[in-house]
Scaffold this motif. Structure first.
Motif, PDB file in Angstrom:
ATOM      1  N   SER A 170       0.830  -1.210   0.000  1.00  0.00           N
ATOM      2  CA  SER A 170       0.000   0.000   0.000  1.00  0.00           C
ATOM      3  C   SER A 170       0.865   1.262   0.000  1.00  0.00           C
ATOM      4  N   GLY A 171       2.180   1.080   0.035  1.00  0.00           N
ATOM      5  CA  GLY A 171       3.098   2.216  -0.035  1.00  0.00           C
ATOM      6  C   GLY A 171       3.111   3.074   1.219  1.00  0.00           C
ATOM      7  N   LEU A 172       2.535   2.550   2.296  1.00  0.00           N
ATOM      8  CA  LEU A 172       2.451   3.354   3.523  1.00  0.00           C
ATOM      9  C   LEU A 172       3.736   3.264   4.342  1.00  0.00           C
ATOM     10  N   ALA A 173       4.111   4.409   4.917  1.00  0.00           N
ATOM     11  CA  ALA A 173       5.213   4.377   5.882  1.00  0.00           C
ATOM     12  C   ALA A 173       4.636   3.813   7.182  1.00  0.00           C
ATOM     13  N   LEU A 174       5.396   2.916   7.811  1.00  0.00           N
ATOM     14  CA  LEU A 174       4.825   2.164   8.930  1.00  0.00           C
ATOM     15  C   LEU A 174       5.570   2.447  10.234  1.00  0.00           C
ATOM     16  N   ASP A 175       4.798   2.563  11.330  1.00  0.00           N
ATOM     17  CA  ASP A 175       5.424   2.561  12.651  1.00  0.00           C
ATOM     18  C   ASP A 175       5.495   1.091  13.044  1.00  0.00           C
ATOM     19  N   LEU A 176       6.700   0.552  13.052  1.00  0.00           N
ATOM     20  CA  LEU A 176       6.839  -0.891  13.291  1.00  0.00           C
ATOM     21  C   LEU A 176       6.530  -1.279  14.731  1.00  0.00           C
ATOM     22  N   SER A 177       6.566  -0.305  15.626  1.00  0.00           N
ATOM     23  CA  SER A 177       6.524  -0.620  17.048  1.00  0.00           C
ATOM     24  C   SER A 177       5.365  -1.539  17.468  1.00  0.00           C
ATOM     25  N   PRO A 178       4.089  -1.193  17.137  1.00  0.00           N
ATOM     26  CA  PRO A 178       3.019  -2.093  17.595  1.00  0.00           C
ATOM     27  C   PRO A 178       3.116  -3.484  16.975  1.00  0.00           C
ATOM     28  N   GLU A 179       3.591  -3.550  15.729  1.00  0.00           N
ATOM     29  CA  GLU A 179       3.686  -4.866  15.069  1.00  0.00           C
ATOM     30  C   GLU A 179       4.772  -5.721  15.719  1.00  0.00           C
ATOM     31  N   LEU A 180       5.934  -5.098  15.969  1.00  0.00           N
ATOM     32  CA  LEU A 180       7.013  -5.848  16.628  1.00  0.00           C
ATOM     33  C   LEU A 180       6.558  -6.286  18.020  1.00  0.00           C
ATOM     34  N   THR A 181       5.885  -5.364  18.713  1.00  0.00           N
ATOM     35  CA  THR A 181       5.460  -5.687  20.079  1.00  0.00           C
ATOM     36  C   THR A 181       4.443  -6.829  20.081  1.00  0.00           C
ATOM     37  N   ARG A 182       3.535  -6.807  19.095  1.00  0.00           N
ATOM     38  CA  ARG A 182       2.529  -7.877  19.063  1.00  0.00           C
ATOM     39  C   ARG A 182       3.197  -9.224  18.788  1.00  0.00           C
ATOM     40  N   ALA A 183       4.170  -9.221  17.879  1.00  0.00           N
ATOM     41  CA  ALA A 183       4.863 -10.475  17.566  1.00  0.00           C
ATOM     42  C   ALA A 183       5.558 -11.027  18.817  1.00  0.00           C
ATOM     43  N   VAL A 184       6.266 -10.140  19.524  1.00  0.00           N
ATOM     44  CA  VAL A 184       6.999 -10.572  20.718  1.00  0.00           C
ATOM     45  C   VAL A 184       6.022 -10.971  21.826  1.00  0.00           C
ATOM     46  N   THR A 185       4.918 -10.218  21.937  1.00  0.00           N
ATOM     47  CA  THR A 185       3.919 -10.540  22.956  1.00  0.00           C
ATOM     48  C   THR A 185       3.342 -11.924  22.709  1.00  0.00           C
ATOM     49  N   ASN A 186       3.083 -12.225  21.446  1.00  0.00           N
ATOM     50  CA  ASN A 186       2.484 -13.526  21.145  1.00  0.00           C
ATOM     51  C   ASN A 186       3.426 -14.680  21.478  1.00  0.00           C
ATOM     52  N   VAL A 187       4.721 -14.456  21.325  1.00  0.00           N
ATOM     53  CA  VAL A 187       5.664 -15.508  21.718  1.00  0.00           C
ATOM     54  C   VAL A 187       5.545 -15.747  23.227  1.00  0.00           C
ATOM     55  N   ILE A 188       5.516 -14.670  23.990  1.00  0.00           N
ATOM     56  CA  ILE A 188       5.433 -14.802  25.449  1.00  0.00           C
ATOM     57  C   ILE A 188       4.075 -15.367  25.856  1.00  0.00           C
ATOM     58  N   CYS A 189       3.007 -14.947  25.150  1.00  0.00           N
ATOM     59  CA  CYS A 189       1.668 -15.477  25.442  1.00  0.00           C
ATOM     60  C   CYS A 189       1.633 -16.979  25.220  1.00  0.00           C
TER      61      CYS A 189
END
Ligand code: PLO
Length: 516
Positions: A170-189
């Motif tokens: 979609s050509g959007l500039a992304l704030d990676l922070s919530p995505e990275l956090t969700r990935a890491v959170t799911n590992v811990i979950c």
């Protein structure tokens, strides 16, 4: 006359305070001198000398020039020793690890941990030792030691990459922070509760905001931690902290209740099951030593420990990933080097896996360099001397707080050439083929009795997430946006400021959509 009397009284009191100060200064353990100290006034301690535009870890590093590598100061009425050199740091953490394994109690950490019933902030005791032992065992079983966790991390990396693909399409500039956090959170979950969050899950959103609220308010030498009596005044930070901890505790309690309700001795689904089992077997054990230990292991203890694992597992790893991406954007040549290594050693036909670690030394060196240049916890968590002791040639009295300035260790000009330069090459041998630790002044996970319990899991996650992302994408700064700031916001973890990223799929990747 009255004036004269006032001046006399003032002089006498002043001299008495000075004499007392000198006497205290000279009073030493085992005939040793106390470390040089910053000026201190009654009640407020050294606060006036600590006013600075710089964050505490940077200020403490600078103060070495005036006071030497190890010096003391007063935070209110608490004596604190700051250690800036690795020899003294290792003496505190390793050689005299048990003596310095104490933790000071503070207002904010007491709120977070129900008066220190966790492992990270809890004081050293037999309950603490037993508690840490069972958590270590459970982490070994479900964490680093198991092949299952690699699958979980890979699956999360895969779903993270799909989201990055969508964003790039979609050509959007992304704030990676919530995505990275969700990935890491799911590992811990998955590890702790055998569960995970989908994108947009309201519980996950709630978690993101309570956790940020806690990071912003806990254990950052705020004034209430120095002067506990300030609690009697309305305090917005404490209010926010209590509110965030309330939300977190409710989430943890729900999981805990669910696990207790369908707990079985025969199946262990996750870390919480393993902890419950260890607690029960300790309670049923007749051995005097263990049952004495287990007395302290209440439901609160397990709950607070799961809170630690969760908080540490999410905040630290996601922060390092954000620093890594920020540095990769600043140093595109480092990014290219990692991608070349990935192309030759892994290729595009399959996703990287843990067994590739040995053949991707440049990526490993980059992770080490990120952990050096921006340590997650630049001052660790303060330690406390449990008895009279010494550090080097300085005496230390029981109850003294000891802060290890990891920032100074990792930025020591005598140990690291050009320490502010991001240079993964410093962790490679001269041929660039093997990993080295070039200096003893490197302790990203601490050391000794309180060494980080999640080190292996963190390293595994950093490797798998970064290799998966860099195999498929090139990360750049979006047009019109500034480069990410490398300064960092000081708190219980040193977080980078928000920034946006462009994720461009690498040539050839679109054809190969191999799952991990
Ligand atoms: C992060 C915010 C969470 O909501 C609660 C939490 C629990 C454990 C803490 C962690 C926070 C920050 C990082 C800490 C970790 C325990 C060990 C780790 C302090 C506050 C470090 C880096 O020492």
């Amino acid at each position: 006359m009255v004036w004269f009397l006032c001046v006399c009284v003032f002089l006498v009191v002043g001299l008495a305070l000075l004499a007392l100060h000198l006497k205290l200064r000279r009073k030493s353990v085992h005939g040793l001198q106390e470390p040089p100290g910053l000026p201190a006034l009654p009640l407020i301690g050294s606060l006036l000398s600590l006013r600075s535009p710089h964050p505490p870890h940077v200020l403490f590093k600078e103060l070495q020039q005036k006071y030497g590598q190890t010096y003391s100061l007063m935070l209110g009425s608490h004596r604190v020793i700051i250690v800036n050199h690795h020899t003294h740091a290792k003496e505190v953490l390793m050689k005299k690890g048990k003596i310095f394994a104490g933790r000071p109690r503070t207002v904010t950490t007491d709120i977070l941990t129900r008066d220190g019933k966790d492992i990270a902030f809890g004081d050293y005791s037999s309950t603490w030792r037993f508690h840490r032992k069972i958590v270590h065992g459970a982490l070994c079983m479900f964490g680093e030691g198991s092949a299952a966790i690699e699958k979980i991390v890979c699956a999360e990396a895969q779903s993270l990459c799909s989201i990055l693909s969508e964003a790039s399409a979609s050509g959007l500039a992304l704030d990676l922070s919530p995505e990275l956090t969700r990935a890491v959170t799911n590992v811990i979950c998955a590890l702790c509760f055998n569960s995970s969050y989908q994108r947009g899950d309201p519980e996950f959103e709630a978690m993101l905001s309570y956790s940020q609220g806690i990071v912003d308010t806990v254990a950052k030498d705020s004034l209430v931690d120095i002067f506990p009596w300030l609690q009697i005044f309305p305090n917005a930070d404490l209010h926010l902290l209590r509110q965030c901890v309330g939300v977190r505790d409710q989430l943890l309690q729900n999981q805990y209740d669910k696990h207790k309700a369908d707990y079985s001795d025969h199946v262990q689904r996750d870390l919480l099951d393993a902890l419950l089992r260890a607690k029960r077997s300790a309670e049923n054990n007749n051995s005097a030593e263990i049952s004495a230990d287990s007395v302290g292991l209440s439901d609160d203890h397990l709950l607070m420990t799961v809170g630690d694992i969760f908080g540490a597992g999410v905040e630290t790893t996601s922060t390092v990933l954000k620093w890594a991406v920020a540095y990769l954007i600043h140093y595109p040549q480092v990014q290219r080097h990692i991608q070349e290594e990935l192309d030759t050693k892994v290729g595009l036909d399959r996703a990287p896996q843990l067994s590739d670690r040995g053949s991707l030394p440049y990526l490993e060196a980059t992770i080490r360099e990120v952990l050096r240049i921006r340590p997650v916890a630049p001052l660790f968590i303060p330690h406390m001397a449990l008895s009279d002791s010494s550090i080097g040639d300085f005496s230390v009295r029981k109850g003294t707080r000891v802060i290890i300035n990891l920032w100074s260790l990792h930025h020591d000009e005598k140990e690291w050439k050009n320490p502010e330069l991001f240079d993964p090459g410093r962790f490679l041998n001269s041929e660039g083929t093997g990993l080295i630790i070039p200096s003893a002044s490197y302790l990203p996970f601490g050391a000794g009795v309180r060494v980080c319990l999640g080190e292996a899991l963190a390293k595994m996650e950093l490797f798998l997430f970064l290799s998966c992302i860099l195999q498929r994408f090139t990360l750049t700064v979006p047009a019109g946006h500034p480069l990410p700031s490398l300064e960092g916001k000081f708190g219980v973890v040193l977080q980078p400021a928000k920034y946006k990223v462009n994720t461009t799929p690498r040539p050839g990747w679109e054809r190969n959509n191999q799952p991990c």
